[in-house]
Each structure stands twice: as C-alpha cells, then as structure tokens.
Design a protein around this motif. Structure first.
Motif, PDB file in Angstrom:
ATOM      1  N   SER A  34       1.129  -1.196  -0.019  1.00  0.00           N
ATOM      2  CA  SER A  34      -0.026   0.057  -0.145  1.00  0.00           C
ATOM      3  C   SER A  34       0.836   1.207  -0.023  1.00  0.00           C
ATOM      4  O   SER A  34       2.091   1.235   0.344  1.00  0.00           O
ATOM      5  N   VAL A  48      -3.863   3.768  -0.960  1.00  0.00           N
ATOM      6  CA  VAL A  48      -4.413   2.793  -2.019  1.00  0.00           C
ATOM      7  C   VAL A  48      -3.695   1.669  -1.688  1.00  0.00           C
ATOM      8  O   VAL A  48      -2.471   1.629  -1.192  1.00  0.00           O
ATOM      9  N   GLU A  53      -7.027   0.831  -5.297  1.00  0.00           N
ATOM     10  CA  GLU A  53      -8.171   0.811  -4.640  1.00  0.00           C
ATOM     11  C   GLU A  53      -7.934   1.837  -3.478  1.00  0.00           C
ATOM     12  O   GLU A  53      -7.076   1.716  -2.864  1.00  0.00           O
ATOM     13  N   LEU A  54      -8.833   3.002  -3.376  1.00  0.00           N
ATOM     14  CA  LEU A  54      -8.565   3.896  -2.161  1.00  0.00           C
ATOM     15  C   LEU A  54      -8.989   2.906  -0.864  1.00  0.00           C
ATOM     16  O   LEU A  54     -10.044   2.258  -0.623  1.00  0.00           O
ATOM     17  N   THR A  80      -5.218  11.039  -4.030  1.00  0.00           N
ATOM     18  CA  THR A  80      -5.591   9.719  -4.482  1.00  0.00           C
ATOM     19  C   THR A  80      -4.957   9.308  -5.648  1.00  0.00           C
ATOM     20  O   THR A  80      -4.178   8.111  -5.969  1.00  0.00           O
ATOM     21  N   ARG A  84      -2.147   6.246  -6.272  1.00  0.00           N
ATOM     22  CA  ARG A  84      -2.263   5.290  -7.398  1.00  0.00           C
ATOM     23  C   ARG A  84      -1.062   5.186  -8.254  1.00  0.00           C
ATOM     24  O   ARG A  84      -0.719   4.117  -8.679  1.00  0.00           O
TER      25      ARG A  84
END
Length: 151
Positions: A34, A48, A53-54, A80, A84
């Motif tokens: 992450s 993420v 994915e958040l 975000t 990513r």
C-alpha cells in the motif's frame, strides 16, 4: 561445441520454474503493498492498495474545515491520484524483470504480463492516462520505469 539438447532443455525448465516461483512470490508480496500520499496542501492523506483502490483517507489537522467543497475534493483527488501512480510504478518496477528474455537460455522469452489482472480494469499509469483494456501499456510503463523505449 554446442551443448546437448537434453542439457539445454533441462537448464531451460529449471530457469522457467525459478522464474515462475519468483513471479508468484512477487505477486504475493505486491498483494500486501500500500502507498499513502499527502496532498500538496497537506490537508489530506490518501492510501491505496495494490490495485490502486482507495483503502484510506485522512483529513489532517482539521484543515478541511476552512476549505470549500471544491478545494477539499481537489485535495482528495490529488492525493489519491498520486498514491495510485506511485503504486502502479512500484508494481511495474517489481514486475519488469520478468518481462525480459533469459540471458542464460535465449529461447526463453520474458513473460507477458496481464496488467489488467494485476491492476484491475482501469489501469492508471500516468496523470490520468489509462492503458488500453487487455493491452500492454508499452510507452507508459517504460516511462514509469524511467526508460525511453529505445534500444
């Protein structure tokens, strides 16, 4: 003198097994990865998971209270997107060695990676650019790795 075919085949099979084990190990490690990124105004931290994915959002130091809805939304989107992109680059860099041909057994070409399976259906590669579904993001993944694609 050329190496006997049986010996070359044995060597190729051993290298293939090793490569498959390495890919599986790397995929397992990446599933646990992450990344968290702070927005430039330091109001939001977005985290993420391995497919971009958040998985977490934090509003820091109550800064959101003095922000307009548009400013807060922009901070969330910025953090975000940056998280990513950071994750995608990390995954591509980790998987890149497996796409290269074998130096010991020239007949073994690199693995073709299914980026959609790795990242999910919407592969964010660079500042909002998405890879073609099911295709290999050639120039974008080279950019992520700091390569220009020229040999």
């Amino acid at each position: 003198m050329m190496e006997p075919l049986e010996k070359r085949l044995e060597k190729a099979m051993a290298e293939l097994r090793t490569a498959q084990e390495s890919v599986a190990r790397t995929e397992r490690e990446l599933r646990e990865a992450s990344f968290a990124v702070l927005s430039s105004d330091r109001a939001v931290r977005a985290t993420v998971g391995p497919q971009g994915e958040l998985s977490g959002i934090e509003f820091l130091e109550n800064k959101y209270r003095d922000m307009s809805p548009q400013e807060l939304a922009a901070s969330v989107l910025e953090a975000t997107s940056a998280a990513r992109l950071k994750m995608n680059r990390h995954v591509m860099k980790a998987m890149a060695p497996f796409t290269e041909p074998s130096s010991d057994v020239p007949e073994l070409k690199g693995f073709e990676l299914d980026w959609e399976r790795i990242f999910g259906p919407e592969v964010l590669l660079d500042d909002g650019e998405e890879a073609a579904r099911g295709g290999q993001p050639a120039s974008a993944w080279r950019d992520a790795l700091g390569e220009d694609g020229e040999s």
